[in-house]
Design a protein around this motif. Structure first.
Motif, PDB file in Angstrom:
ATOM      1  N   ASN A   8     -35.825 -10.372 -51.871  1.00 48.48           N
ATOM      2  CA  ASN A   8     -35.620 -10.090 -53.348  1.00 48.48           C
ATOM      3  C   ASN A   8     -35.510 -11.519 -53.938  1.00 48.48           C
ATOM      4  OD1 ASN A   8     -34.879  -9.766 -56.262  1.00 48.48           O
ATOM      5  ND2 ASN A   8     -34.572  -7.564 -55.650  1.00 48.48           N
ATOM      6  N   SER A 148     -39.787  -3.956 -57.207  1.00 48.36           N
ATOM      7  CA  SER A 148     -41.054  -4.506 -56.785  1.00 48.36           C
ATOM      8  C   SER A 148     -41.991  -3.361 -57.009  1.00 48.36           C
ATOM      9  CB  SER A 148     -40.929  -4.340 -54.991  1.00 48.36           C
ATOM     10  OG  SER A 148     -40.638  -3.005 -54.583  1.00 48.36           O
ATOM     11  N   ASN A 166     -43.733  -6.687 -53.257  1.00 47.50           N
ATOM     12  CA  ASN A 166     -42.773  -7.994 -53.653  1.00 47.50           C
ATOM     13  C   ASN A 166     -43.422  -8.864 -54.348  1.00 47.50           C
ATOM     14  OD1 ASN A 166     -40.169  -7.707 -52.358  1.00 47.50           O
ATOM     15  ND2 ASN A 166     -41.050  -7.954 -50.079  1.00 47.50           N
ATOM     16  N   ARG A 169     -42.534  -8.476 -58.327  1.00 52.59           N
ATOM     17  CA  ARG A 169     -40.983  -8.858 -58.881  1.00 52.59           C
ATOM     18  C   ARG A 169     -41.030  -9.830 -59.927  1.00 52.59           C
ATOM     19  NH1 ARG A 169     -37.238  -6.092 -55.453  1.00 52.59           N
ATOM     20  NH2 ARG A 169     -37.933  -5.971 -53.165  1.00 52.59           N
TER      21      ARG A 169
END
Length: 387
Positions: A8, A148, A166, A169
């Motif tokens: 993240n 995500s 991902n 994000r």
């Protein structure tokens, strides 16, 4: 505990006055920005002017697309994609809550894709590239500021679907709890349920030896349970608002997924409600979660006993494990009621007319959920429990 990968990269910029950093952060990604937001409250309380000034001070050219609705619509996403492509937009700035952020995520993915953006939601393609996105968060609920995933409603058939990766994000999330002071109580309550639901979808797993993430999940739940009434009674209680805001992020940034299999049945069941009836997502979850629990708890009663004791402080000296579980579910329903959330479909004026249709949509690609694999018939039964 299962094997896992955790990544993240969203930068969290948290605290009083941090929205004044938005221009400098946006300038790191280019000189043309799409400002994406919802309704009039952004302008009513002065945040719009502050953001515009910050962006202009950095020499950023601004293109705007307002009008994001709760349960954001595919048609607006496509409008945003066109604006970005026609004007060579470098960066998207979403201001608001999960609806604005999810819409912005879908726009960013669609800009980099030659086909129909709905292909991502249908699972026909996976996302590999997107426009960079930043967030100024004003509604803590969905956790989309560091997640995500994105969820969009297609007006053709009123399908509400998600996709993720991902790459979508946000690059940064500017989070000032003071920006939530003016939220109506209903939105505060619905947001609290949404946060709790994101935790519960992960908490109810059949995986063993996940004590750390169990305890982290319980901490988030108890923090929201403690602070939501404070925020409702005293809307400018900074500390209560701050606890709720950071809980929103932790609930859905995948930290709580580590080493465990999540469920997501309750979300899938609720998405059909809000897709067709346009009910607020958190309110729909307040209706569905107790019904789902009542339907599945016998499949892993030990986990539900743990939930009742650790989260709702149910005394283990209750008559038997099943009584402990039912008391825990009852206390959760009572909490939802105390923050003015519905716990029955009848309270939202939803009848049984579309139960079959919603259950069919929820299971059109197979069973729903992981904690218990739910068929169409199971989902109809859960809707009936929620009447």
């Amino acid at each position: 505990m299962l094997n896992f990968n955790f990544q993240n990269t969203t930068e969290i910029i948290f605290g009083k006055g941090v929205e004044t950093q938005v221009g400098k952060k946006a300038a790191e990604y280019g000189k043309k920005v799409l400002l994406h937001y919802g309704g009039t409250s952004l302008k009513k309380f002065g945040l719009y002017d502050k953001i515009i000034k910050n962006l202009k001070d950095e020499g950023i050219e601004i293109f705007e697309l307002g009008g994001v609705l709760p349960n954001p619509r595919l048609s607006l996403v496509k409008e945003g994609i066109k604006i970005c492509k026609d004007n060579d937009i470098d960066f998207i700035l979403a201001v608001g809550g999960g609806s604005a952020i999810d819409s912005a995520k879908a726009i960013g993915a669609g800009v980099k894709y030659d086909g129909d953006v709905w292909d991502f939601f249908e699972g026909k393609v996976t996302v590999s590239e997107t426009l960079p996105l930043g967030v100024v968060l004003t509604i803590p609920a969905a956790g989309s500021e560091a997640s995500s995933g994105t969820v969009i409603t297609n007006e053709e058939g009123w399908y509400k679907k998600s996709f993720g990766g991902n790459v979508i994000r946000p690059k940064f999330a500017i989070m000032n709890p003071e920006l939530t002071y003016t939220l109506p109580g209903y939105q505060t309550g619905a947001g609290a349920v949404d946060i709790m639901a994101h935790v519960l979808e992960r908490y109810f797993t059949n995986e063993k030896h996940v004590e750390l993430t169990d305890r982290l999940s319980e901490a988030v739940l108890k923090t929201v349970i403690l602070n939501t009434p404070k925020a409702l009674d005293f809307p400018e209680d900074y500390n209560a608002r701050a606890e709720i805001m950071i809980s929103s992020t932790i609930a859905h940034n995948n930290l709580l997924d580590m080493g465990r299999e999540s469920d997501w049945a309750s979300h899938g069941i609720e998405h059909e409600l809000s897709g067709i009836y346009d009910i607020t997502h958190g309110a729909g979850l307040a209706i569905i979660l107790p019904a789902w629990m009542k339907y599945v708890y016998r499949s892993n009663i030990d986990r539900f006993v743990q939930f009742a004791i650790r989260v709702w402080n149910v005394d283990m000296n209750f008559n038997d494990p099943e009584a402990v579980v039912l008391e825990g579910i009852k206390r959760m329903e009572e909490f939802f009621t105390s923050i003015d959330m519905p716990t029955r479909l009848s309270q939202a004026e939803i009848d049984s007319e579309k139960f079959e249709e919603m259950a069919a949509k929820a299971t059109e690609h197979g069973t729903l959920g992981n904690f218990v694999k739910l068929t169409k018939e199971d989902i109809v039964n859960i809707y009936r429990l929620a009447e």
